[in-house]
Design a protein around this motif. Structure first.
Motif, PDB file in Angstrom:
ATOM      1  N   MET A 172       0.837  -1.207   0.000  1.00 12.62           N
ATOM      2  CA  MET A 172       0.000   0.000   0.000  1.00 12.62           C
ATOM      3  C   MET A 172       0.869   1.252   0.000  1.00 12.62           C
ATOM      4  O   MET A 172       0.537   2.244  -0.657  1.00 12.62           O
ATOM      5  N   THR A 173       1.982   1.220   0.713  1.00 12.29           N
ATOM      6  CA  THR A 173       2.884   2.376   0.767  1.00 12.29           C
ATOM      7  C   THR A 173       3.311   2.770  -0.639  1.00 12.29           C
ATOM      8  O   THR A 173       3.233   3.945  -1.023  1.00 12.29           O
ATOM      9  N   VAL A 174       3.779   1.794  -1.411  1.00 16.10           N
ATOM     10  CA  VAL A 174       4.244   2.051  -2.778  1.00 16.10           C
ATOM     11  C   VAL A 174       3.108   2.592  -3.637  1.00 16.10           C
ATOM     12  O   VAL A 174       3.273   3.607  -4.329  1.00 16.10           O
ATOM     13  N   GLU A 175       1.961   1.930  -3.591  1.00 17.16           N
ATOM     14  CA  GLU A 175       0.837   2.351  -4.438  1.00 17.16           C
ATOM     15  C   GLU A 175       0.346   3.752  -4.071  1.00 17.16           C
ATOM     16  O   GLU A 175       0.025   4.557  -4.948  1.00 17.16           O
ATOM     17  N   MET A 176       0.288   4.059  -2.763  1.00 17.02           N
ATOM     18  CA  MET A 176      -0.153   5.396  -2.354  1.00 17.02           C
ATOM     19  C   MET A 176       0.858   6.453  -2.785  1.00 17.02           C
ATOM     20  O   MET A 176       0.482   7.518  -3.276  1.00 17.02           O
ATOM     21  N   ALA A 177       2.148   6.155  -2.603  1.00 16.19           N
ATOM     22  CA  ALA A 177       3.199   7.129  -2.935  1.00 16.19           C
ATOM     23  C   ALA A 177       3.197   7.476  -4.421  1.00 16.19           C
ATOM     24  O   ALA A 177       3.573   8.592  -4.797  1.00 16.19           O
ATOM     25  N   VAL A 217       4.101   9.950   1.753  1.00 11.48           N
ATOM     26  CA  VAL A 217       3.571   8.886   2.611  1.00 11.48           C
ATOM     27  C   VAL A 217       4.524   8.658   3.781  1.00 11.48           C
ATOM     28  O   VAL A 217       5.739   8.569   3.588  1.00 11.48           O
ATOM     29  N   TYR A 218       3.954   8.579   4.971  1.00 16.42           N
ATOM     30  CA  TYR A 218       4.677   8.095   6.151  1.00 16.42           C
ATOM     31  C   TYR A 218       4.249   6.646   6.347  1.00 16.42           C
ATOM     32  O   TYR A 218       3.063   6.369   6.495  1.00 16.42           O
ATOM     33  N   LYS A 248      10.538   7.897  -3.845  1.00 15.50           N
ATOM     34  CA  LYS A 248      11.336   8.805  -3.010  1.00 15.50           C
ATOM     35  C   LYS A 248      10.490   9.632  -2.041  1.00 15.50           C
ATOM     36  O   LYS A 248      11.010  10.169  -1.075  1.00 15.50           O
ATOM     37  N   ASN A 249       9.201   9.749  -2.308  1.00 21.78           N
ATOM     38  CA  ASN A 249       8.333  10.609  -1.502  1.00 21.78           C
ATOM     39  C   ASN A 249       7.721   9.845  -0.330  1.00 21.78           C
ATOM     40  O   ASN A 249       6.509   9.836  -0.118  1.00 21.78           O
ATOM     41  N   CYS A 250       8.589   9.198   0.451  1.00 20.99           N
ATOM     42  CA  CYS A 250       8.124   8.381   1.571  1.00 20.99           C
ATOM     43  C   CYS A 250       9.175   8.339   2.667  1.00 20.99           C
ATOM     44  O   CYS A 250      10.373   8.313   2.391  1.00 20.99           O
ATOM     45  N   GLU A 251       8.702   8.328   3.895  1.00 21.00           N
ATOM     46  CA  GLU A 251       9.565   8.107   5.052  1.00 21.00           C
ATOM     47  C   GLU A 251       9.044   6.879   5.793  1.00 21.00           C
ATOM     48  O   GLU A 251       7.865   6.819   6.137  1.00 21.00           O
ATOM     49  N   VAL A 252       9.928   5.917   6.024  1.00 22.60           N
ATOM     50  CA  VAL A 252       9.565   4.704   6.752  1.00 22.60           C
ATOM     51  C   VAL A 252      10.010   4.886   8.196  1.00 22.60           C
ATOM     52  O   VAL A 252      11.166   5.241   8.460  1.00 22.60           O
TER      53      VAL A 252
END
Length: 181
Positions: free
Chosen positions: A46-51, A57-58, A80-84
């Motif tokens: 979901m993280t990838v698809e949302m980003a 995305v956090y 790149k627009n995500c922080e895990v």
């Protein structure tokens, strides 16, 4: 949607299946300006698809393996627009700024929904396979003034057998959409 087979996977870390991701993304009604939190990111499906569809995305998970796997999938798909973030959502959420939430994990769901409500998050989508968790999530959201819609989805995949084709069902998933005007 990215096919499930393209994600890096580990047997003990769940991934939201492709068809469920599609419906969940639709229920989130994402736009390019949204900042979303993925609570219980698991494998990062979901993280990838949302980003791919929003500003940022956090992704939060308390399991080291899930955090590492999500990072691997983000790298694989050049996101790149995500922080895990490794941690428990109820300890992390208050420090973040976002306008929509996806809940894939359901530990401490009452505390998580309470925090989301306090932060005035007016659009939440939660997925669960456990019936009791679906009821709990719906009750928690409704008592805080959210309009709730629940959809139960069963996906079956075809399999060739000697006499033709048959369908093999995956676990049914309840997708809960909550909106507060």
């Amino acid at each position: 949607m990215i096919p499930d087979s393209e994600f890096i996977r580990k047997d003990n870390i769940p991934i939201t299946k492709e068809e469920i991701r599609a419906v969940s993304i639709g229920k989130l009604n994402l736009n390019k300006d949204d900042v979303v939190v993925d609570i219980g990111c698991g494998s990062g499906g979901m993280t990838v698809e949302m980003a791919k569809r929003c500003k940022f995305v956090y992704a939060i998970d308390y399991l080291d393996e899930a955090v590492e796997l999500t990072k691997q999938n983000l790298d694989k798909f050049k996101i790149k627009n995500c922080e895990v973030i490794k941690g428990r959502a109820e300890e992390v959420l208050e420090k973040l700024e976002f306008n929509k939430a996806f809940i894939g994990g359901t530990k401490n769901i009452d505390k998580i929904i309470e925090i989301l409500n306090k932060k005035n998050i007016n659009h939440i989508v939660a997925n669960t396979i456990v019936l009791e968790n679906a009821v709990k999530i719906i009750n928690e959201l409704e008592c805080r003034g959210y309009n709730v819609e629940a959809v139960n989805i069963t996906v079956s995949y075809s399999k060739k057998i000697p006499s033709g084709h048959m369908f093999l069902a995956k676990n049914p998933i309840t997708i809960i959409k909550a909106v507060k005007e």
